[in-house]
Design an enzyme around this catalytic site. Structure first.
Site, PDB file in Angstrom:
ATOM      1  N   HIS A   5       9.983  -2.351  -3.777  1.00  0.00           N
ATOM      2  CA  HIS A   5       9.934  -3.771  -3.453  1.00  0.00           C
ATOM      3  C   HIS A   5       9.534  -3.964  -2.001  1.00  0.00           C
ATOM      4  CE1 HIS A   5      14.182  -3.005  -2.146  1.00  0.00           C
ATOM      5  NE2 HIS A   5      13.859  -3.859  -1.191  1.00  0.00           N
ATOM      6  N   GLU A 117      -2.767 -13.033  -1.694  1.00  0.00           N
ATOM      7  CA  GLU A 117      -4.118 -12.804  -2.212  1.00  0.00           C
ATOM      8  C   GLU A 117      -4.035 -12.870  -3.730  1.00  0.00           C
ATOM      9  OE1 GLU A 117      -7.762  -9.549  -2.255  1.00  0.00           O
ATOM     10  OE2 GLU A 117      -5.816  -8.949  -1.475  1.00  0.00           O
TER      11      GLU A 117
END
Length: 121
Positions: A5, A117
């Site tokens: 993570h 993105e």
């Protein structure tokens, strides 16, 4: 070895949850509190998670952009994702959808200013 993570500190957790769950379709994978800080995890189809850290005394810092460039997330329809994120979830368009090799990409800042993105294959 694997990436598990990435943790980011957030100010407006409700706006961030809406942006990533409703806007991008990620799902809450787990949540816990430690030392007065809530840790909220989101995941997509893989096991890699995004962790939001928030609570009293936790702020996003002087600038979410210092030392952190972006998070990449796959989307099915980049035009729809950009439109919804900007119109409905507090996103800010940073770069219009464009062709990049055999994919389309766009960049949108989330409600706390972190850049995402978007990638459509």
């Amino acid at each position: 070895m694997d990436v598990l993570h990435a943790a980011i500190r957030v100010d407006d957790v409700e706006a961030m949850k809406a942006f990533y769950t409703e806007g991008l379709g990620l799902e809450r994978s787990r949540e816990f509190e430690r030392n007065g800080v809530t840790n909220y995890f989101l995941a997509g189809e893989s096991d890699t998670e995004i962790q939001f850290k928030y609570g009293e005394g936790v702020s996003a810092g002087p600038s979410p952009k210092e030392g952190f460039d972006h998070t990449a997330i796959a989307v099915d329809d980049i035009d729809d994702a950009v439109d919804r994120l900007v119109a409905d979830y507090g996103g800010e368009l940073k770069e219009e959808p464009t062709e990049f090799g055999d994919v389309r990409i766009a960049f949108v800042a989330d409600p706390d200013g972190y850049v995402v993105e978007l990638i459509e294959e």
